[in-house]
Design a protein around this motif. Structure first.
Motif, PDB file in Angstrom:
ATOM      1  N   ALA A   1      34.876  28.267  38.519  1.00  0.00           N
ATOM      2  CA  ALA A   1      36.336  28.071  39.005  1.00  0.00           C
ATOM      3  C   ALA A   1      37.135  29.147  38.303  1.00  0.00           C
ATOM      4  N   ALA A   2      36.700  29.818  37.254  1.00  0.00           N
ATOM      5  CA  ALA A   2      37.329  31.103  36.586  1.00  0.00           C
ATOM      6  C   ALA A   2      37.463  32.073  37.648  1.00  0.00           C
ATOM      7  N   LEU A   3      36.611  32.258  38.713  1.00  0.00           N
ATOM      8  CA  LEU A   3      36.716  33.443  39.543  1.00  0.00           C
ATOM      9  C   LEU A   3      37.588  33.120  40.612  1.00  0.00           C
ATOM     10  N   VAL A   4      38.088  31.917  41.088  1.00  0.00           N
ATOM     11  CA  VAL A   4      38.609  31.855  42.447  1.00  0.00           C
ATOM     12  C   VAL A   4      39.866  32.427  42.623  1.00  0.00           C
ATOM     13  N   ASN A   5      40.658  32.990  41.610  1.00  0.00           N
ATOM     14  CA  ASN A   5      41.847  33.444  42.052  1.00  0.00           C
ATOM     15  C   ASN A   5      42.190  34.873  41.225  1.00  0.00           C
ATOM     16  N   VAL A   6      41.034  35.399  41.201  1.00  0.00           N
ATOM     17  CA  VAL A   6      40.913  36.751  40.726  1.00  0.00           C
ATOM     18  C   VAL A   6      40.961  37.831  41.508  1.00  0.00           C
ATOM     19  N   THR A   7      42.090  38.643  41.433  1.00  0.00           N
ATOM     20  CA  THR A   7      42.377  39.816  42.534  1.00  0.00           C
ATOM     21  C   THR A   7      42.219  41.214  41.708  1.00  0.00           C
ATOM     22  N   LEU A   8      41.485  42.076  42.297  1.00  0.00           N
ATOM     23  CA  LEU A   8      41.093  43.365  41.766  1.00  0.00           C
ATOM     24  C   LEU A   8      42.458  44.392  42.190  1.00  0.00           C
ATOM     25  N   ASP A   9      42.383  45.503  41.367  1.00  0.00           N
ATOM     26  CA  ASP A   9      43.258  46.487  41.505  1.00  0.00           C
ATOM     27  C   ASP A   9      43.549  46.979  43.083  1.00  0.00           C
ATOM     28  N   ASN A  10      42.184  46.806  43.896  1.00  0.00           N
ATOM     29  CA  ASN A  10      42.395  47.254  45.229  1.00  0.00           C
ATOM     30  C   ASN A  10      42.865  46.147  46.068  1.00  0.00           C
ATOM     31  N   GLY A  11      43.519  44.950  45.603  1.00  0.00           N
ATOM     32  CA  GLY A  11      43.874  43.916  46.138  1.00  0.00           C
ATOM     33  C   GLY A  11      42.922  42.925  46.707  1.00  0.00           C
TER      34      GLY A  11
ATOM     35  N   GLU B   1      39.203  42.942  34.207  1.00  0.00           N
ATOM     36  CA  GLU B   1      38.693  44.043  33.419  1.00  0.00           C
ATOM     37  C   GLU B   1      37.331  44.084  33.440  1.00  0.00           C
ATOM     38  N   TYR B   2      36.592  43.268  33.182  1.00  0.00           N
ATOM     39  CA  TYR B   2      35.215  43.432  32.648  1.00  0.00           C
ATOM     40  C   TYR B   2      34.427  43.639  34.375  1.00  0.00           C
ATOM     41  N   TYR B   3      34.872  43.241  35.423  1.00  0.00           N
ATOM     42  CA  TYR B   3      34.269  43.448  36.585  1.00  0.00           C
ATOM     43  C   TYR B   3      34.443  44.966  36.894  1.00  0.00           C
ATOM     44  N   GLN B   4      35.533  45.339  36.775  1.00  0.00           N
ATOM     45  CA  GLN B   4      35.923  46.770  37.203  1.00  0.00           C
ATOM     46  C   GLN B   4      35.334  47.742  36.164  1.00  0.00           C
ATOM     47  N   GLU B   5      35.063  47.442  34.809  1.00  0.00           N
ATOM     48  CA  GLU B   5      34.412  48.371  33.921  1.00  0.00           C
ATOM     49  C   GLU B   5      32.885  48.068  33.906  1.00  0.00           C
ATOM     50  N   ARG B   6      32.367  47.266  35.171  1.00  0.00           N
ATOM     51  CA  ARG B   6      30.922  46.931  35.362  1.00  0.00           C
ATOM     52  C   ARG B   6      30.276  46.282  33.992  1.00  0.00           C
ATOM     53  N   LYS B   7      31.129  45.658  33.175  1.00  0.00           N
ATOM     54  CA  LYS B   7      30.566  44.467  32.265  1.00  0.00           C
ATOM     55  C   LYS B   7      30.100  43.288  33.181  1.00  0.00           C
ATOM     56  N   VAL B   8      29.183  42.821  32.489  1.00  0.00           N
ATOM     57  CA  VAL B   8      28.458  41.525  32.965  1.00  0.00           C
ATOM     58  C   VAL B   8      29.443  40.293  32.824  1.00  0.00           C
ATOM     59  N   ILE B   9      29.435  39.574  34.086  1.00  0.00           N
ATOM     60  CA  ILE B   9      30.179  38.228  34.001  1.00  0.00           C
ATOM     61  C   ILE B   9      29.166  37.159  34.608  1.00  0.00           C
ATOM     62  N   GLY B  10      29.086  36.191  33.867  1.00  0.00           N
ATOM     63  CA  GLY B  10      28.203  34.993  34.291  1.00  0.00           C
ATOM     64  C   GLY B  10      29.208  33.540  34.112  1.00  0.00           C
ATOM     65  N   ALA B  11      28.562  32.471  35.113  1.00  0.00           N
ATOM     66  CA  ALA B  11      29.568  31.574  35.225  1.00  0.00           C
ATOM     67  C   ALA B  11      28.449  30.555  35.879  1.00  0.00           C
ATOM     68  N   VAL B  12      28.274  29.291  35.360  1.00  0.00           N
ATOM     69  CA  VAL B  12      27.671  28.208  35.849  1.00  0.00           C
ATOM     70  C   VAL B  12      28.301  27.029  35.930  1.00  0.00           C
ATOM     71  N   CYS B  13      27.986  26.376  37.176  1.00  0.00           N
ATOM     72  CA  CYS B  13      27.991  24.850  37.713  1.00  0.00           C
ATOM     73  C   CYS B  13      29.627  24.954  37.927  1.00  0.00           C
ATOM     74  N   HIS B  14      30.563  24.465  37.241  1.00  0.00           N
ATOM     75  CA  HIS B  14      32.005  24.492  37.253  1.00  0.00           C
ATOM     76  C   HIS B  14      32.506  25.741  36.694  1.00  0.00           C
ATOM     77  N   GLY B  15      31.796  26.444  36.032  1.00  0.00           N
ATOM     78  CA  GLY B  15      32.376  27.793  35.505  1.00  0.00           C
ATOM     79  C   GLY B  15      33.009  28.662  36.356  1.00  0.00           C
TER      80      GLY B  15
END
Length: 366
Positions: free
Chosen positions: A194-204, A178-192
């Motif tokens: 890991a939250a990104l690895v299985n995220v698929t957007l609406d366009n597949g 939701e945040y990525y597609q609405e252009r809100k800011v996403i931050g993650a550090v070190c092992h953080g």
């Protein structure tokens, strides 16, 4: 014959004794390079941090910080949790720049925390002594109950536990999507990340596909935990690359941050300050001027050594410490010499010890 064997044995024992003496002397010398822990750090208070309390902008909204709920690394029995320094430093950057911070976790409630005394600074101890921050940290919102429209950005805190409960959490994936597609800011550090690895957007498309990202690297992971490939469900660098990411790898255990539009990622705990301030910029604001920490100055010196050699690193050290106006963490410099030992790199080990020794010579505050 017996006399010859006796001479060989005597020579061998003499060599071993000399090596032991040299190692003991080296140990005492290295210990002497490390400054004593300042007890006043432990009593640091938020109200004494002018960066946090002075010239705070009018409220700009809220940022959600997400920490792990996992206390054990898989079946290994090794304890884990979120890294306190990675939460505390970003927390104060966000609040100092006018944002309220809420803290969430997969299970909610009180999450496990990792506190490394050697890495703790005044902001970290202030966080432990901050009643409001501690209430939030010990009573986290369950991620399923987060109202996503309440926040302008999300920040995923590192800690090895994130490798187990971030990747397949549906609520985390939904927030990121939701945040990525609405252009809100996403931050993650070190092992953080890991939250990104299985995220698929609406366009597949995988979120990280064709994105420049940083995270804890394979080299960093395996140097500390040689059997990491059997403990963790995956190595984070490999998983991000598998998803199509352009992995941006920096020097081991030194600052490295990647900024790809509204996705901002950092390699390790030493990347938190710059990552948090880059999130503020991406939100459309100029970050407040912040006093540079001794740890950051040490990282700058070590990065200069990696890129330009010991003489340039010494010159930067002289500039930083001139007039004793700025601090520099000798402890962090000295600790980095151990990496040389672990890598079998004698030159790196001796050169960084030379830097630590030079810092002690320049530092007359003890």
């Amino acid at each position: 014959m017996k006399s010859k064997k006796y001479r060989i044995l005597k020579w061998t024992l003499g060599v071993l004794a000399s090596i032991i003496v040299l190692l003991v002397c080296l140990g005492f010398w290295i210990k002497n390079l490390v400054p004593p822990k300042l007890m006043e750090l432990e009593s640091s208070k938020t109200e004494n941090l002018t960066y946090v309390t002075k010239n705070v902008p009018e409220p700009r909204g809220k940022i959600l910080a997400v920490v792990t709920s996992t206390s054990t690394m898989g079946m290994s029995g090794k304890s884990t949790g979120y890294e306190l320094t990675e939460l505390a430093r970003a927390y104060y950057v966000f609040t100092a720049n006018g944002f309220e911070v809420d803290i969430a976790s997969p299970l909610g409630g009180k999450p496990p925390v990792v506190i490394d005394d050697e890495d703790m600074g005044e902001y970290d101890y202030a966080f432990l002594n901050d009643s409001e921050a501690q209430h939030k940290a010990n009573n986290t919102i369950k991620i399923d109950n987060v109202i996503t429209t309440d926040y302008e950005a999300v920040y995923f805190v590192g800690g090895k536990g994130a490798m187990f409960d971030f990747p397949n959490n549906a609520a985390i994936q939904a927030i990121i999507k939701e945040y990525y597609q609405e252009r809100k800011v996403i931050g993650a550090v070190c092992h953080g990340p890991a939250a990104l690895v299985n995220v698929t957007l609406d366009n597949g498309q995988h979120l990280v596909e064709n994105k420049t990202v940083s995270s804890f690297t394979n080299k960093e992971e395996l140097l500390l935990i040689s059997d990491a490939e059997t403990i963790f469900p995956f190595l984070l660098q490999d998983k991000l690359i598998e998803g199509g990411a352009r992995f941006n790898e920096g020097s081991m255990y030194l600052e490295k941050m990647s900024h790809d539009d509204n996705l901002i990622t950092g390699q390790n705990p030493w990347s938190v300050w710059v990552l948090a301030e880059t999130m503020i910029k991406q939100l459309g604001y100029t970050p407040k001027t912040r006093p540079i920490t001794g740890e950051e100055n040490a990282v700058s010196v070590l990065l200069t050594y990696e890129r330009e050699g010991i003489d340039k690193a010494k010159a930067l050290m002289e500039h930083i410490m001139h007039g004793k106006e700025e601090p520099m963490s000798r402890l962090l410099v000295t600790k980095h010499s151990i990496i040389g030992v672990m890598q079998g790199d004698v030159k790196r080990f001796t050169n960084i010890l030379r830097l630590a020794s030079y810092a002690k010579k320049l530092d007359s505050r003890e």
